[in-house]
Design a protein around this motif. Structure first.
Motif, PDB file in Angstrom:
ATOM      1  N   LYS A 185      11.290  10.430  -0.089  1.00  0.00           N
ATOM      2  CA  LYS A 185      10.672   9.502  -1.031  1.00  0.00           C
ATOM      3  C   LYS A 185      11.623   8.348  -1.308  1.00  0.00           C
ATOM      4  N   ALA A 186      11.026   7.216  -1.730  1.00  0.00           N
ATOM      5  CA  ALA A 186      11.813   5.996  -1.927  1.00  0.00           C
ATOM      6  C   ALA A 186      12.907   6.196  -2.955  1.00  0.00           C
ATOM      7  N   TRP A 187      12.609   6.916  -4.046  1.00  0.00           N
ATOM      8  CA  TRP A 187      13.606   7.071  -5.098  1.00  0.00           C
ATOM      9  C   TRP A 187      14.797   7.917  -4.626  1.00  0.00           C
ATOM     10  N   MET A 188      14.525   8.839  -3.675  1.00  0.00           N
ATOM     11  CA  MET A 188      15.614   9.641  -3.134  1.00  0.00           C
ATOM     12  C   MET A 188      16.555   8.782  -2.283  1.00  0.00           C
ATOM     13  N   VAL A 189      15.978   7.898  -1.483  1.00  0.00           N
ATOM     14  CA  VAL A 189      16.778   7.000  -0.652  1.00  0.00           C
ATOM     15  C   VAL A 189      17.628   6.082  -1.522  1.00  0.00           C
ATOM     16  N   VAL A 190      17.002   5.503  -2.554  1.00  0.00           N
ATOM     17  CA  VAL A 190      17.721   4.594  -3.459  1.00  0.00           C
ATOM     18  C   VAL A 190      18.861   5.335  -4.161  1.00  0.00           C
ATOM     19  N   LEU A 191      18.590   6.554  -4.621  1.00  0.00           N
ATOM     20  CA  LEU A 191      19.594   7.332  -5.331  1.00  0.00           C
ATOM     21  C   LEU A 191      20.800   7.621  -4.441  1.00  0.00           C
ATOM     22  N   ILE A 192      20.542   8.014  -3.203  1.00  0.00           N
ATOM     23  CA  ILE A 192      21.633   8.340  -2.289  1.00  0.00           C
ATOM     24  C   ILE A 192      22.453   7.102  -1.951  1.00  0.00           C
ATOM     25  N   ILE A 193      21.767   5.960  -1.718  1.00  0.00           N
ATOM     26  CA  ILE A 193      22.479   4.719  -1.403  1.00  0.00           C
ATOM     27  C   ILE A 193      23.350   4.286  -2.577  1.00  0.00           C
ATOM     28  N   CYS A 194      22.796   4.333  -3.779  1.00  0.00           N
ATOM     29  CA  CYS A 194      23.557   3.925  -4.972  1.00  0.00           C
ATOM     30  C   CYS A 194      24.765   4.839  -5.190  1.00  0.00           C
ATOM     31  N   ALA A 195      24.550   6.132  -5.038  1.00  0.00           N
ATOM     32  CA  ALA A 195      25.659   7.075  -5.226  1.00  0.00           C
ATOM     33  C   ALA A 195      26.760   6.832  -4.202  1.00  0.00           C
ATOM     34  N   SER A 196      26.374   6.566  -2.950  1.00  0.00           N
ATOM     35  CA  SER A 196      27.363   6.303  -1.901  1.00  0.00           C
ATOM     36  C   SER A 196      28.157   5.035  -2.202  1.00  0.00           C
ATOM     37  N   MET A 197      27.454   3.985  -2.649  1.00  0.00           N
ATOM     38  CA  MET A 197      28.128   2.722  -2.973  1.00  0.00           C
ATOM     39  C   MET A 197      29.086   2.897  -4.144  1.00  0.00           C
ATOM     40  N   LEU A 198      28.680   3.705  -5.135  1.00  0.00           N
ATOM     41  CA  LEU A 198      29.537   3.945  -6.291  1.00  0.00           C
ATOM     42  C   LEU A 198      30.814   4.668  -5.891  1.00  0.00           C
ATOM     43  N   VAL A 199      30.657   5.698  -5.055  1.00  0.00           N
ATOM     44  CA  VAL A 199      31.832   6.438  -4.593  1.00  0.00           C
ATOM     45  C   VAL A 199      32.754   5.537  -3.788  1.00  0.00           C
ATOM     46  N   LEU A 200      32.174   4.701  -2.919  1.00  0.00           N
ATOM     47  CA  LEU A 200      32.970   3.785  -2.114  1.00  0.00           C
ATOM     48  C   LEU A 200      33.726   2.798  -2.989  1.00  0.00           C
ATOM     49  N   ALA A 201      33.058   2.271  -4.028  1.00  0.00           N
ATOM     50  CA  ALA A 201      33.705   1.315  -4.926  1.00  0.00           C
ATOM     51  C   ALA A 201      34.874   1.956  -5.676  1.00  0.00           C
ATOM     52  N   VAL A 202      34.693   3.202  -6.115  1.00  0.00           N
ATOM     53  CA  VAL A 202      35.759   3.906  -6.830  1.00  0.00           C
ATOM     54  C   VAL A 202      36.959   4.132  -5.912  1.00  0.00           C
ATOM     55  N   VAL A 203      36.689   4.536  -4.662  1.00  0.00           N
ATOM     56  CA  VAL A 203      37.771   4.778  -3.710  1.00  0.00           C
ATOM     57  C   VAL A 203      38.542   3.494  -3.429  1.00  0.00           C
ATOM     58  N   ILE A 204      37.816   2.391  -3.205  1.00  0.00           N
ATOM     59  CA  ILE A 204      38.482   1.112  -2.939  1.00  0.00           C
ATOM     60  C   ILE A 204      39.311   0.680  -4.136  1.00  0.00           C
ATOM     61  N   GLY A 205      38.749   0.837  -5.345  1.00  0.00           N
ATOM     62  CA  GLY A 205      39.483   0.473  -6.556  1.00  0.00           C
ATOM     63  C   GLY A 205      40.766   1.262  -6.715  1.00  0.00           C
ATOM     64  N   LEU A 206      40.706   2.559  -6.460  1.00  0.00           N
ATOM     65  CA  LEU A 206      41.895   3.406  -6.565  1.00  0.00           C
ATOM     66  C   LEU A 206      42.949   3.012  -5.534  1.00  0.00           C
ATOM     67  N   CYS A 207      42.502   2.688  -4.320  1.00  0.00           N
ATOM     68  CA  CYS A 207      43.445   2.270  -3.280  1.00  0.00           C
ATOM     69  C   CYS A 207      44.147   0.976  -3.667  1.00  0.00           C
ATOM     70  N   ILE A 208      43.376   0.004  -4.186  1.00  0.00           N
ATOM     71  CA  ILE A 208      43.977  -1.270  -4.599  1.00  0.00           C
ATOM     72  C   ILE A 208      44.990  -1.049  -5.714  1.00  0.00           C
ATOM     73  N   ALA A 209      44.609  -0.228  -6.715  1.00  0.00           N
ATOM     74  CA  ALA A 209      45.516   0.041  -7.826  1.00  0.00           C
ATOM     75  C   ALA A 209      46.792   0.720  -7.351  1.00  0.00           C
ATOM     76  N   TYR A 210      46.654   1.632  -6.384  1.00  0.00           N
ATOM     77  CA  TYR A 210      47.823   2.340  -5.863  1.00  0.00           C
ATOM     78  C   TYR A 210      48.786   1.388  -5.167  1.00  0.00           C
ATOM     79  N   PHE A 211      48.256   0.526  -4.295  1.00  0.00           N
ATOM     80  CA  PHE A 211      49.132  -0.397  -3.559  1.00  0.00           C
ATOM     81  C   PHE A 211      49.768  -1.439  -4.476  1.00  0.00           C
TER      82      PHE A 211
END
Length: 503
Positions: free
Chosen positions: A256-282
């Motif tokens: 269903k459309a809402w499942m696709v949207v939910l998974i995409i949003c969750a993936s983007m959020l996790v990616l953003a958190v990982v990138i933010g942590l990497c930048i802060a670390y360096f």
């Protein structure tokens, strides 16, 4: 291994009272009734049925030489001992009545029995044969390609469980949901006389044939001498023996459309958190390095300003009359312009030379490598540390020199050089009697104790090895080379380093 593939015809459940198949090869000679072979065969079949109930598997042999008969019986892993014994008894009677070959096997739904004039126990030879059968089983009507993928996923997992999980006794059954209305039930089994690898190989070969003949149908069985596989769309085994496997996205249908949207949003959020942590670390790492590191020019200026140097409690360099600054010209004169004949050894950051001062005192001159940032850091570290350390088991720093890119440390001369010269030299090693060795050990221990516990600064050497243990004329051990040493706080007993040091 002779193999037969039997599609399940008409019914989802095969009758337990009728054999699935009897293999009675015509190319094998028949035995003569009432001969010793025949009598041994009857005794063997009786032995199989009377001993099978203990574990569900049994093999034995009866007779001698040309009259010897080998036999084997196997019950399905999900049935109880009474049913097992009854099945083997019926199968034994059936094969005795219907076959006269000296090598035969009969398969029932719940058991199988085999006998032969030749030894076959613990042997697995897959020779697969595909007999002609009527394709009266219904074909899968909904997405047959995906049905085949789900089926083989289930059967491959069951095969691995049966072969490599000892508690399974080479038997595994399970189910997997293909859709909301369709569940696939599967079962695999091997005879227990073969190895786990042979079992897995046999099942893999059988599954290859099962995929070719039956993966587009609603049921199928593959029987062979040492393994068998089966699947249906209704449960045909004891439920207590199964375990559930869930195939990814097994329910089918579109997301269903809402499942696709939910998974995409969750993936983007996790990616953003990982990138933010990497930048802060360096950023934090770069800031820390900028705060801690000094430029070479600053260090040179700090060391070159005083004519002599020592260290305060805060780690600052100040003037002192105890440590002498020696010019490059004087050092060159003392070492014969760094002559190779005066070279005592080569360290990680430079060479060590023997020198004689104008007053006649012998010294060791450590010349740090040019244009070496590590050499600059090591130079400051040794001057800062050793200027404040005074112990009979530590090499004494007499002075230092600094001119342009040249950096020198002047130590007391150790006539017997380093400990490694004795350890690794077969001739000099003979000088290390027990008394001398004991004295060296005690000297090293006292030096370390002073560094760790008794000096004003708690110091960890970090590069202690035979090369850095020097010996004077009396073979007294003295620890040297503090370029990689680290200062600890008074009550500190652990710390993290940023790079690997020492050898």
């Amino acid at each position: 291994m002779l193999i037969f593939i039997i599609p399940i015809l008409f019914f989802h459940h095969v009758s337990g009272s009728d054999p699935l198949f009897i293999w009675c090869p015509s190319e094998i000679p028949d035995y003569t009734p009432n001969t010793p072979f025949h009598n041994n065969l009857k005794l063997l079949l009786e032995s199989l049925s009377s001993n099978i109930s203990t574990s569900g598997y049994y093999n034995t042999s009866i007779g001698e030489e040309q009259d010897k008969v080998y036999g084997q019986a196997l019950c399905r892993g999900d049935i109880n001992s009474k049913i097992c014994e009854k099945c083997v008894e019926e199968a034994s009677q059936d094969i005795l009545n219907k076959c006269r070959s000296q090598d035969a096997i009969i398969w029932y739904e719940l058991c199988q029995v085999r006998y032969s004039f030749q030894m076959f126990i613990s042997r697995m030879v897959y020779t697969g044969k595909f007999p002609e059968v009527d394709n009266q089983e219904k074909n899968v009507s909904k997405d047959p390609k995906r049905f085949s993928e789900v089926l083989m996923y289930l059967m491959n997992n069951l095969s691995y469980e049966a072969a490599f999980v000892p508690s399974k006794n080479m038997f595994a059954s399970g189910e997997i949901e293909f859709s909301r209305k369709i569940t696939i039930y599967g079962l695999v089994q091997c005879t227990r006389d073969i190895s786990d690898t042979s079992c897995y190989n046999c099942l893999s070969s059988a599954l290859g044939d099962l995929s070719a003949c039956c993966s587009h149908r609603e049921g199928g069985i593959v029987l062979s001498r040492t393994c068998n596989v089966r699947f249906e769309l209704s449960q045909f085994f004891n439920a207590s023996s199964q375990y559930l496997l869930v195939y990814p996205s097994s329910k089918g249908g579109k997301w269903k459309a809402w499942m696709v949207v939910l998974i995409i949003c969750a993936s983007m959020l996790v990616l953003a958190v990982v990138i933010g942590l990497c930048i802060a670390y360096f950023l934090r790492k770069q800031g820390s390095e900028r705060d801690e590191e000094k430029t070479e020019q600053m260090l040179l200026h700090q060391l070159a300003t005083p004519r002599s140097v020592t260290i305060t409690q805060d780690g600052e360099l100040i003037s002192s009359e105890e440590l002498v600054f020696i010019s490059l010209a004087a050092i060159k004169e003392a070492t014969g312009n760094f002559s190779d004949t005066n070279k005592l050894g080569q360290g990680g950051f430079g060479a060590v030379y023997k020198g004689v001062l104008p007053d006649g005192n012998e010294v060791a001159v450590k010349r740090l490598s040019r244009k070496s940032w590590q050499g600059i850091e090591e130079f400051k570290n040794e001057v800062s540390l050793i200027a404040k350390l005074q112990h009979k088991n530590l090499v004494k720093l007499l002075g230092y020199g600094l001119e342009g890119e040249e950096k020198f440390l002047i130590y007391e001369f150790m006539a017997n050089k380093s400990l490694d010269k004795f350890i690794f030299d077969s001739e000099k090693r003979s000088q290390l009697d027990w008394k001398t060795c004991y004295g060296i050990i005690i000297g090293i221990a006292r030096g370390l104790l002073y560094l760790h516990e008794e000096s004003r600064l708690r110091i960890i050497h970090r590069d202690l090895k035979p090369n850095n243990v020097l010996l004077d004329r009396d073979m007294v051990a003295k620890i040297s080379d503090f370029g990689m040493a680290r200062i600890f706080c008074e009550n500190q007993n652990a710390a993290n380093t940023k790079r690997v040091v020492g050898t």
